[in-house]
Scaffold this active site. Structure first.
Site, PDB file in Angstrom:
ATOM      1  N   SER A   1      47.105  39.671  49.744  1.00 13.46           N
ATOM      2  CA  SER A   1      47.946  39.803  48.982  1.00 13.46           C
ATOM      3  C   SER A   1      48.975  40.422  48.610  1.00 13.46           C
ATOM      4  O   SER A   1      49.038  41.024  50.067  1.00 13.46           O
ATOM      5  CB  SER A   1      46.895  40.294  47.591  1.00 13.46           C
ATOM      6  OG  SER A   1      47.860  40.434  46.108  1.00 13.46           O
TER       7      SER A   1
ATOM      8  N   TYR B   1      42.005  47.352  44.051  1.00 14.04           N
ATOM      9  CA  TYR B   1      42.573  45.703  44.607  1.00 14.04           C
ATOM     10  C   TYR B   1      43.151  46.403  45.246  1.00 14.04           C
ATOM     11  O   TYR B   1      43.999  45.847  46.489  1.00 14.04           O
ATOM     12  CB  TYR B   1      43.713  44.999  43.733  1.00 14.04           C
ATOM     13  CG  TYR B   1      43.427  43.685  43.481  1.00 14.04           C
ATOM     14  CD1 TYR B   1      42.981  42.659  43.944  1.00 14.04           C
ATOM     15  CD2 TYR B   1      44.859  43.276  44.144  1.00 14.04           C
ATOM     16  CE1 TYR B   1      42.688  41.390  44.176  1.00 14.04           C
ATOM     17  CE2 TYR B   1      44.691  41.916  44.400  1.00 14.04           C
ATOM     18  CZ  TYR B   1      44.080  40.883  44.347  1.00 14.04           C
ATOM     19  OH  TYR B   1      44.693  39.923  44.692  1.00 14.04           O
TER      20      TYR B   1
HETATM   21  P1  NAD Z   1      39.754  32.474  41.713  1.00  9.42           P
HETATM   22  O1  NAD Z   1      38.963  33.901  40.372  1.00  9.42           O
HETATM   23  O2  NAD Z   1      39.939  31.311  40.949  1.00  9.42           O
HETATM   24  O3  NAD Z   1      38.451  32.457  42.236  1.00  9.42           O
HETATM   25  C1  NAD Z   1      38.198  33.587  42.848  1.00  9.42           C
HETATM   26  C2  NAD Z   1      36.860  32.581  43.731  1.00  9.42           C
HETATM   27  O4  NAD Z   1      35.469  33.746  44.508  1.00  9.42           O
HETATM   28  C3  NAD Z   1      35.800  32.071  42.587  1.00  9.42           C
HETATM   29  O5  NAD Z   1      35.564  30.865  43.848  1.00  9.42           O
HETATM   30  C4  NAD Z   1      34.159  32.751  42.151  1.00  9.42           C
HETATM   31  O6  NAD Z   1      33.334  32.019  41.906  1.00  9.42           O
HETATM   32  C5  NAD Z   1      34.117  33.290  43.886  1.00  9.42           C
HETATM   33  N1  NAD Z   1      33.399  34.741  43.791  1.00  9.42           N
HETATM   34  C6  NAD Z   1      34.093  35.867  42.405  1.00  9.42           C
HETATM   35  N2  NAD Z   1      32.621  36.495  42.823  1.00  9.42           N
HETATM   36  C7  NAD Z   1      32.230  36.448  43.739  1.00  9.42           C
HETATM   37  C8  NAD Z   1      30.962  36.683  44.587  1.00  9.42           C
HETATM   38  N3  NAD Z   1      30.569  37.822  44.142  1.00  9.42           N
HETATM   39  N4  NAD Z   1      30.080  36.475  45.722  1.00  9.42           N
HETATM   40  C9  NAD Z   1      30.421  35.418  45.826  1.00  9.42           C
HETATM   41  N5  NAD Z   1      31.660  34.075  45.298  1.00  9.42           N
HETATM   42  C10 NAD Z   1      33.000  35.036  44.000  1.00  9.42           C
HETATM   43  O7  NAD Z   1      40.966  33.486  42.022  1.00  9.42           O
HETATM   44  P2  NAD Z   1      42.023  32.860  42.834  1.00  9.42           P
HETATM   45  O8  NAD Z   1      43.277  33.779  42.327  1.00  9.42           O
HETATM   46  O9  NAD Z   1      41.887  32.110  43.756  1.00  9.42           O
HETATM   47  O10 NAD Z   1      41.412  34.102  44.368  1.00  9.42           O
HETATM   48  C11 NAD Z   1      41.534  34.274  45.765  1.00  9.42           C
HETATM   49  C12 NAD Z   1      41.612  34.885  46.936  1.00  9.42           C
HETATM   50  O11 NAD Z   1      43.128  34.953  46.251  1.00  9.42           O
HETATM   51  C13 NAD Z   1      41.494  36.422  46.074  1.00  9.42           C
HETATM   52  O12 NAD Z   1      41.069  37.066  47.200  1.00  9.42           O
HETATM   53  C14 NAD Z   1      42.284  36.867  45.459  1.00  9.42           C
HETATM   54  O13 NAD Z   1      42.799  38.233  45.166  1.00  9.42           O
HETATM   55  C15 NAD Z   1      43.705  35.960  46.018  1.00  9.42           C
HETATM   56  N6  NAD Z   1      45.039  36.163  45.874  1.00  9.42           N
HETATM   57  C16 NAD Z   1      45.220  35.576  44.403  1.00  9.42           C
HETATM   58  C17 NAD Z   1      46.004  35.837  43.928  1.00  9.42           C
HETATM   59  C18 NAD Z   1      46.921  34.897  42.405  1.00  9.42           C
HETATM   60  O14 NAD Z   1      47.481  34.945  42.148  1.00  9.42           O
HETATM   61  N7  NAD Z   1      45.572  33.701  42.455  1.00  9.42           N
HETATM   62  C19 NAD Z   1      47.605  36.290  44.346  1.00  9.42           C
HETATM   63  C20 NAD Z   1      47.175  37.318  46.050  1.00  9.42           C
HETATM   64  C21 NAD Z   1      45.404  36.954  46.411  1.00  9.42           C
END
Ligand code: NAD
Length: 261
Positions: free
Chosen positions: A143, A156
């Site tokens: 991130s 985080y």
């Molecule tokens: P999201 O909530 O859409 O997806 C998260 C995924 O992780 C889902 O498939 C969920 O079912 C799964 N998950 C949650 N707990 C779990 C567990 N205990 N075991 C297995 N799977 C599990 O979120 P996202 O925004 O797509 O985030 C994905 C990654 O990207 C994360 O690591 C997040 O920190 C990172 N990220 C997101 C953003 C953003 O703006 N959305 C920015 C930077 C980084």
């Protein structure tokens, strides 16, 4: 089709960024192991749709990566199902927003377990398989918060900084094994994880979601637009390509200028 006959495991790929990455890798011919939580019927449909759309094999393992055994079991079930594991994308992640002094300890433990320890544990399990094959790509979805901090996100930010450290160490250890290890550092991507934060912010401020979404972007990103999960998928495809074979141990920002400030 740069990934034909290769197998990719994408953790947390039932929604958001993980789903975008799984779709992009499948479009390049990779067989896909999906992982994450969600409605069972919707996930079954996802498996069928992804396979049909790209003519690849797709399976799903709902391993809970909060459990210390979860990441190792997921890596092993992927190898058992497809015979190989060529691309590991550590993407599953959760968020909790609160000041340090009132941050719930169980939320700290869960975020460190999933966002950081699971990354280590799945790399630990996957590396021997990739070494034996003589090729591999590890992509850790970190991130902008792996590089800079924001208030109220102590677990985080700590976990994502840790992911960058673990990425660099693994890259050094694998530098001459045709296995690259990199981190993608997105800014705002409109996914369920961010939608939940937007809803909380709008409820607290008594504003509309659209206004809160503009405010959220303006706070952090010079570029006032969300990155799409598809764009993150395209970056993952690049990191899997032969052109990226010397790109290793590096955080790659895709963040609308967030960390340029
Ligand atoms: P999201 O909530 O859409 O997806 C998260 C995924 O992780 C889902 O498939 C969920 O079912 C799964 N998950 C949650 N707990 C779990 C567990 N205990 N075991 C297995 N799977 C599990 O979120 P996202 O925004 O797509 O985030 C994905 C990654 O990207 C994360 O690591 C997040 O920190 C990172 N990220 C997101 C953003 C953003 O703006 N959305 C920015 C930077 C980084």
């Amino acid at each position: 089709m740069t990934l034909r006959n290769k197998t990719a495991l994408v953790t947390g790929s039932t929604s958001g960024i993980g789903l975008g990455v799984a779709n992009a890798l499948a479009a390049e011919g990779a067989n896909i192991m999906l992982n994450g939580f969600g409605d069972a019927e919707a996930i079954d449909q996802l498996v069928v749709d992804l396979a049909a759309r790209h003519g690849v094999e797709v399976d799903y393992d709902g391993a809970d990566l909060l459990r210390a055994d979860g990441p190792g079991e997921l890596v092993e079930s992927t190898r058992a199902r497809f015979g190989t594991l060529d691309v590991l994308v550590n993407n599953a992640g959760i968020q909790h927003v609160a000041p340090v002094e009132s941050f719930p300890i169980e939320r700290w433990d869960a975020i460190i377990a999933l966002n950081l320890s699971a990354v280590f544990l799945s790399m630990r399990a996957a590396i021997p398989i990739m070494r034996a094959q003589g090729w591999g790509r590890i992509i850790n979805v970190a991130s902008a918060h792996g590089l800079v901090a924001s208030a109220n996100k102590v677990a985080y930010v700590a976990a994502k900084h840790g992911v960058l450290g673990a990425t660099k160490v693994a890259a050094l250890e694998l530098a001459n094994d045709a296995i690259t290890v990199n981190a993608i550092c997105p800014g705002w991507v409109l996914t369920p994880l961010v939608e939940r934060q937007l809803e909380e912010r709008a409820a607290a401020a008594g504003t509309e979601l659209a206004a809160e979404s503009d405010a959220m972007l303006a706070e952090k990103q010079p570029m006032r637009q969300f990155t799409s999960p598809e764009a993150i998928g395209a970056l993952a495809v690049y990191l899997c390509s032969d052109a990226a074979r010397t790109v290793t141990g590096t955080p790659i920002s895709i963040d609308g200028g967030w960390v340029a400030q």
